[in-house]
Motif scaffolding. Structure first.
Motif, PDB file in Angstrom:
ATOM      1  N   ILE A  35     112.690 143.379  14.832  1.00  0.00           N
ATOM      2  CA  ILE A  35     113.372 143.025  16.053  1.00  0.00           C
ATOM      3  C   ILE A  35     114.154 143.980  16.504  1.00  0.00           C
ATOM      4  CG2 ILE A  35     115.016 141.193  16.759  1.00  0.00           C
ATOM      5  CD1 ILE A  35     112.209 140.072  15.861  1.00  0.00           C
ATOM      6  N   SER A  36     115.072 144.701  15.939  1.00  0.00           N
ATOM      7  CA  SER A  36     116.089 145.547  16.460  1.00  0.00           C
ATOM      8  C   SER A  36     115.286 146.633  17.043  1.00  0.00           C
ATOM      9  CB  SER A  36     116.831 146.402  15.564  1.00  0.00           C
ATOM     10  OG  SER A  36     116.259 146.802  14.383  1.00  0.00           O
ATOM     11  N   TYR A  37     113.996 147.288  16.661  1.00  0.00           N
ATOM     12  CA  TYR A  37     113.513 148.366  17.211  1.00  0.00           C
ATOM     13  C   TYR A  37     112.765 147.792  18.311  1.00  0.00           C
ATOM     14  CZ  TYR A  37     110.720 152.438  17.726  1.00  0.00           C
ATOM     15  OH  TYR A  37     110.128 153.925  18.205  1.00  0.00           O
ATOM     16  N   ALA A  38     112.018 146.480  18.513  1.00  0.00           N
ATOM     17  CA  ALA A  38     111.472 145.993  19.403  1.00  0.00           C
ATOM     18  C   ALA A  38     112.448 146.012  20.756  1.00  0.00           C
ATOM     19  CB  ALA A  38     110.906 144.782  19.369  1.00  0.00           C
ATOM     20  N   VAL A  39     113.784 145.355  20.486  1.00  0.00           N
ATOM     21  CA  VAL A  39     114.684 145.358  21.430  1.00  0.00           C
ATOM     22  C   VAL A  39     115.190 146.496  22.193  1.00  0.00           C
ATOM     23  CG1 VAL A  39     117.121 144.566  21.962  1.00  0.00           C
ATOM     24  CG2 VAL A  39     115.568 143.043  20.592  1.00  0.00           C
ATOM     25  N   TRP A  40     115.379 147.662  21.203  1.00  0.00           N
ATOM     26  CA  TRP A  40     115.716 148.998  21.292  1.00  0.00           C
ATOM     27  C   TRP A  40     114.670 149.607  22.250  1.00  0.00           C
ATOM     28  CZ3 TRP A  40     114.639 153.924  18.752  1.00  0.00           C
ATOM     29  CH2 TRP A  40     115.626 155.042  18.950  1.00  0.00           C
ATOM     30  N   SER A  41     113.328 149.628  21.965  1.00  0.00           N
ATOM     31  CA  SER A  41     112.127 149.951  22.942  1.00  0.00           C
ATOM     32  C   SER A  41     112.368 149.376  24.150  1.00  0.00           C
ATOM     33  CB  SER A  41     111.065 149.947  22.073  1.00  0.00           C
ATOM     34  OG  SER A  41     111.126 150.774  20.896  1.00  0.00           O
ATOM     35  N   GLY A  42     112.539 148.257  24.276  1.00  0.00           N
ATOM     36  CA  GLY A  42     112.347 147.481  25.547  1.00  0.00           C
ATOM     37  C   GLY A  42     113.389 147.804  26.392  1.00  0.00           C
ATOM     38  N   VAL A  43     114.600 147.789  25.991  1.00  0.00           N
ATOM     39  CA  VAL A  43     115.676 148.315  26.902  1.00  0.00           C
ATOM     40  C   VAL A  43     115.747 149.568  27.295  1.00  0.00           C
ATOM     41  CG1 VAL A  43     118.139 148.387  26.745  1.00  0.00           C
ATOM     42  CG2 VAL A  43     117.262 146.477  25.847  1.00  0.00           C
ATOM     43  N   GLY A  44     115.051 150.598  26.397  1.00  0.00           N
ATOM     44  CA  GLY A  44     115.094 151.975  26.898  1.00  0.00           C
ATOM     45  C   GLY A  44     114.202 151.883  27.893  1.00  0.00           C
ATOM     46  N   ILE A  45     112.951 151.516  28.013  1.00  0.00           N
ATOM     47  CA  ILE A  45     111.951 151.270  28.971  1.00  0.00           C
ATOM     48  C   ILE A  45     112.516 151.169  30.099  1.00  0.00           C
ATOM     49  CG2 ILE A  45     109.741 150.172  29.584  1.00  0.00           C
ATOM     50  CD1 ILE A  45     108.798 150.213  26.692  1.00  0.00           C
ATOM     51  N   VAL A  46     113.242 149.843  30.094  1.00  0.00           N
ATOM     52  CA  VAL A  46     113.780 149.363  31.437  1.00  0.00           C
ATOM     53  C   VAL A  46     114.821 150.311  31.987  1.00  0.00           C
ATOM     54  CG1 VAL A  46     115.226 147.590  32.480  1.00  0.00           C
ATOM     55  CG2 VAL A  46     113.347 146.815  30.859  1.00  0.00           C
ATOM     56  N   LEU A  47     115.858 150.891  31.263  1.00  0.00           N
ATOM     57  CA  LEU A  47     116.670 151.834  31.958  1.00  0.00           C
ATOM     58  C   LEU A  47     116.095 153.064  32.048  1.00  0.00           C
ATOM     59  CD1 LEU A  47     119.371 151.482  28.922  1.00  0.00           C
ATOM     60  CD2 LEU A  47     119.430 150.181  31.107  1.00  0.00           C
ATOM     61  N   ILE A  48     115.096 153.600  31.203  1.00  0.00           N
ATOM     62  CA  ILE A  48     114.491 155.001  31.986  1.00  0.00           C
ATOM     63  C   ILE A  48     113.525 154.681  33.243  1.00  0.00           C
ATOM     64  CG2 ILE A  48     112.641 156.268  31.628  1.00  0.00           C
ATOM     65  CD1 ILE A  48     115.074 157.019  29.867  1.00  0.00           C
ATOM     66  N   THR A  49     113.195 153.564  33.396  1.00  0.00           N
ATOM     67  CA  THR A  49     112.592 153.056  34.648  1.00  0.00           C
ATOM     68  C   THR A  49     113.509 152.840  35.739  1.00  0.00           C
ATOM     69  OG1 THR A  49     110.776 152.054  33.491  1.00  0.00           O
ATOM     70  CG2 THR A  49     110.925 151.408  35.825  1.00  0.00           C
ATOM     71  N   LEU A  50     114.666 152.270  35.732  1.00  0.00           N
ATOM     72  CA  LEU A  50     115.802 152.263  36.381  1.00  0.00           C
ATOM     73  C   LEU A  50     116.278 153.568  36.918  1.00  0.00           C
ATOM     74  CD1 LEU A  50     117.561 149.104  35.187  1.00  0.00           C
ATOM     75  CD2 LEU A  50     116.119 149.231  37.375  1.00  0.00           C
ATOM     76  N   ILE A  51     116.556 154.434  35.851  1.00  0.00           N
ATOM     77  CA  ILE A  51     117.061 155.917  36.385  1.00  0.00           C
ATOM     78  C   ILE A  51     116.098 156.638  37.317  1.00  0.00           C
ATOM     79  CG2 ILE A  51     117.422 158.174  35.416  1.00  0.00           C
ATOM     80  CD1 ILE A  51     118.634 156.506  32.733  1.00  0.00           C
ATOM     81  N   GLY A  52     114.829 156.358  36.873  1.00  0.00           N
ATOM     82  CA  GLY A  52     113.658 157.001  37.606  1.00  0.00           C
ATOM     83  C   GLY A  52     113.634 156.509  39.052  1.00  0.00           C
ATOM     84  N   TYR A  53     113.896 155.200  39.153  1.00  0.00           N
ATOM     85  CA  TYR A  53     113.856 154.629  40.528  1.00  0.00           C
ATOM     86  C   TYR A  53     115.391 155.069  41.106  1.00  0.00           C
ATOM     87  CZ  TYR A  53     114.151 150.809  44.139  1.00  0.00           C
ATOM     88  OH  TYR A  53     114.107 150.101  45.351  1.00  0.00           O
ATOM     89  N   VAL A  54     116.426 154.945  40.840  1.00  0.00           N
ATOM     90  CA  VAL A  54     117.542 155.302  41.320  1.00  0.00           C
ATOM     91  C   VAL A  54     117.814 156.860  41.595  1.00  0.00           C
ATOM     92  CG1 VAL A  54     120.126 155.143  41.388  1.00  0.00           C
ATOM     93  CG2 VAL A  54     118.848 153.300  40.696  1.00  0.00           C
ATOM     94  N   VAL A  55     117.533 157.678  40.515  1.00  0.00           N
ATOM     95  CA  VAL A  55     117.821 159.200  40.697  1.00  0.00           C
ATOM     96  C   VAL A  55     116.885 159.895  41.467  1.00  0.00           C
ATOM     97  CG1 VAL A  55     118.365 160.970  39.246  1.00  0.00           C
ATOM     98  CG2 VAL A  55     119.466 158.877  38.701  1.00  0.00           C
ATOM     99  N   TYR A  56     115.508 159.559  40.980  1.00  0.00           N
ATOM    100  CA  TYR A  56     114.540 160.203  41.480  1.00  0.00           C
ATOM    101  C   TYR A  56     113.572 159.597  42.648  1.00  0.00           C
ATOM    102  CZ  TYR A  56     115.590 163.082  37.359  1.00  0.00           C
ATOM    103  OH  TYR A  56     116.394 163.765  36.307  1.00  0.00           O
ATOM    104  N   HIS A  57     113.949 158.483  43.078  1.00  0.00           N
ATOM    105  CA  HIS A  57     113.417 157.496  44.024  1.00  0.00           C
ATOM    106  C   HIS A  57     112.093 157.534  43.602  1.00  0.00           C
ATOM    107  CE1 HIS A  57     117.055 158.512  46.040  1.00  0.00           C
ATOM    108  NE2 HIS A  57     117.060 159.645  45.944  1.00  0.00           N
ATOM    109  N   GLN A  58     111.559 157.041  42.452  1.00  0.00           N
ATOM    110  CA  GLN A  58     110.303 156.725  42.086  1.00  0.00           C
ATOM    111  C   GLN A  58     109.958 155.274  42.494  1.00  0.00           C
ATOM    112  OE1 GLN A  58     110.078 157.509  38.011  1.00  0.00           O
ATOM    113  NE2 GLN A  58     109.740 159.853  38.146  1.00  0.00           N
ATOM    114  N   SER A  59     108.817 155.144  43.098  1.00  0.00           N
ATOM    115  CA  SER A  59     108.546 153.736  43.757  1.00  0.00           C
ATOM    116  C   SER A  59     107.796 152.734  42.599  1.00  0.00           C
ATOM    117  CB  SER A  59     107.398 153.695  44.822  1.00  0.00           C
ATOM    118  OG  SER A  59     106.074 154.316  44.132  1.00  0.00           O
ATOM    119  N   LEU A  60     108.163 151.606  42.578  1.00  0.00           N
ATOM    120  CA  LEU A  60     107.582 150.712  41.649  1.00  0.00           C
ATOM    121  C   LEU A  60     106.813 149.547  42.407  1.00  0.00           C
ATOM    122  CD1 LEU A  60     110.866 149.967  39.412  1.00  0.00           C
ATOM    123  CD2 LEU A  60     109.046 151.342  38.811  1.00  0.00           C
TER     124      LEU A  60
END
Length: 87
Positions: A35-60
């Protein structure tokens, strides 16, 4: 060929990884590893995607947003309804 590495950035990255693994190990003292690894991975994916969107202007596109929504929904379901997680 790799670009030269800035020692300051390298130290920050190593410290951040050490902190992340330390916090994950602390979490696994009360929450099962799966459970802890699944949550850690899921939150990490979402945060990295948001950083890519905000900082690097990547489209979603719509499928990416739906996938991220499903990841967040899964994390919320585990956190709110699972009996495996100590609340």
């Amino acid at each position: 060929m790799l670009a030269p590495c800035n020692p300051g950035y390298f130290c920050v990255v190593v410290a951040a990884y050490a902190l992340a693994f330390y916090l994950l190990s602390r979490t696994m003292q009360t929450i099962p590893m799966s459970i802890s690894y699944a949550v850690w991975s899921g939150v990490g994916i979402v945060l990295i995607t948001l950083i890519g969107y905000v900082v690097y202007h990547q489209s979603l596109d719509l499928p990416a947003l739906v996938g991220l929504g499903l990841i967040l929904a899964g994390v919320l379901v585990i956190h709110l309804f699972s009996k495996s997680v100590a609340h």
